[in-house]
Design an enzyme around this catalytic site. Sequence first.
Site, mmCIF file in Angstrom:
data_model
loop_
_atom_site.group_PDB
_atom_site.id
_atom_site.type_symbol
_atom_site.label_atom_id
_atom_site.label_comp_id
_atom_site.label_asym_id
_atom_site.label_seq_id
_atom_site.Cartn_x
_atom_site.Cartn_y
_atom_site.Cartn_z
ATOM 1 N N VAL A 325 0.807 -1.223 0.000
ATOM 2 C CA VAL A 325 0.000 0.000 0.000
ATOM 3 C C VAL A 325 0.844 1.280 0.000
ATOM 4 O O VAL A 325 0.304 2.364 0.155
ATOM 5 C CB VAL A 325 -0.959 0.028 1.215
ATOM 6 C CG1 VAL A 325 -1.994 -1.069 1.108
ATOM 7 C CG2 VAL A 325 -0.189 -0.104 2.534
ATOM 8 N N HIS A 326 2.162 1.162 -0.169
ATOM 9 C CA HIS A 326 3.027 2.334 -0.068
ATOM 10 C C HIS A 326 3.935 2.472 -1.293
ATOM 11 O O HIS A 326 5.152 2.347 -1.184
ATOM 12 C CB HIS A 326 3.910 2.254 1.180
ATOM 13 C CG HIS A 326 3.170 2.239 2.469
ATOM 14 N ND1 HIS A 326 3.673 1.668 3.617
ATOM 15 C CD2 HIS A 326 1.949 2.723 2.800
ATOM 16 C CE1 HIS A 326 2.804 1.804 4.602
ATOM 17 N NE2 HIS A 326 1.745 2.435 4.126
ATOM 18 N N PRO A 327 3.404 2.736 -2.480
ATOM 19 C CA PRO A 327 4.300 2.948 -3.626
ATOM 20 C C PRO A 327 5.153 4.194 -3.425
ATOM 21 O O PRO A 327 4.668 5.224 -2.954
ATOM 22 C CB PRO A 327 3.336 3.106 -4.804
ATOM 23 C CG PRO A 327 2.046 3.552 -4.198
ATOM 24 C CD PRO A 327 1.985 2.899 -2.854
#
Length: 390
Positions: A325-327
């Site tokens: 969930v953290h590009p």
Amino acid sequence: AHLGLPAWDALYDEVERLLDVSLVPESRWNRHNQLLRTGVEALGWRGGGLSHNRTGCVGSGYCEIGCAYDAKNNALKVFAPRFVAAGGVVVTRCQAVQVLHEAGAVVGVDAALIDPEGWQQRGRLVVRAPRVCVSASATGTAALLLRSGVPDSSGTTGTTLRIHPAVMVAGDFEEPVHAWKGIPQTYECTEHLRFDGSDRRLWIVPAFGHPVAVATLVSGHGAEHRGWMERYAHLAAFTAMLHDHTAGVVTPDGPLGLQIDYWPDGGDRAQLSLGIEHCARLLFAAGARRVVVPGHPVRVLESAAQLGSLAGLSLTRGATDISAVHPMGSVAMSDDPELGPVDSRGEHHGVRGLWVSDGSLFPESIGVPPQLSIYALGLHVGRAIATASL
């Protein structure tokens, strides 16, 4: 050059004041988070409470899909009104297709007006401007710059994506957990997360799923599957998020889309495998009567004595459930144009007047949730834009 440690510290302090960040009181930790603390303390591992940006929280438990009580101090609540009050204009259902540039300088943006029902283009909007800031996330920003033909002498745009891949393990407890109630994440385990160069790159927190999501992760069919879902109120789940080294690739796909190519390399897969084992060990230490490791096949451990079966677990495409969930990190910041497309103020090396301000600027994974860091970059880059000469 423009983002030394004192500057970062000052930005973080300012962001935390703006968003009203504070430590979640222990009295508001739900049983799900208390179980993680129980496991951490039983194993003698390192952990502690987390801070959140909340005002007026009622503990509804829906934080991750949108707060119905508007208690989260996010960009829409805190910064968008300031932007509009200062004369800003927000255009909704509109997506940038190309950054327009001529003779090494930005001249505007070509955008598509989107039909919200079919997500098809129904019109066009062209904005002419001597300064353009791209903030489309580490996936969208890289795809837009590549689609626009923005020159990059480093050749790295879109080739250095990090995503913080994560694995999840669930535990079945005798007493109800009701993990969906209250604030989702108020406690962390940092025993296996270091920033000293050692290969300890895992951050562990509680993470619970919607009933439909849980139904896809537990084992069996028919009566067996129903038996698991009848235990829904008794389930707890921990996730191990990886401070990843793997560099993924982002490419544009047509005028609006993009593609991502990412699979953890051998070192990262080994760390994720350890993450599964660590989460399972924590759940048993917290009192779980059995533990479920999602995947194909699903693994069910009936006691801590079976933890050895997870040692060196092989992670393969299609057989391992991995989330992210953290590009970040796809348009890396560097004052050397041969090492990164954007300088430490956020201005692009290849096109004057073109700026980037989002998680794509990180040179690599930062190993913790990037929310505050992205807000800090927004303040930093925004001020650089405001003071830059035309």
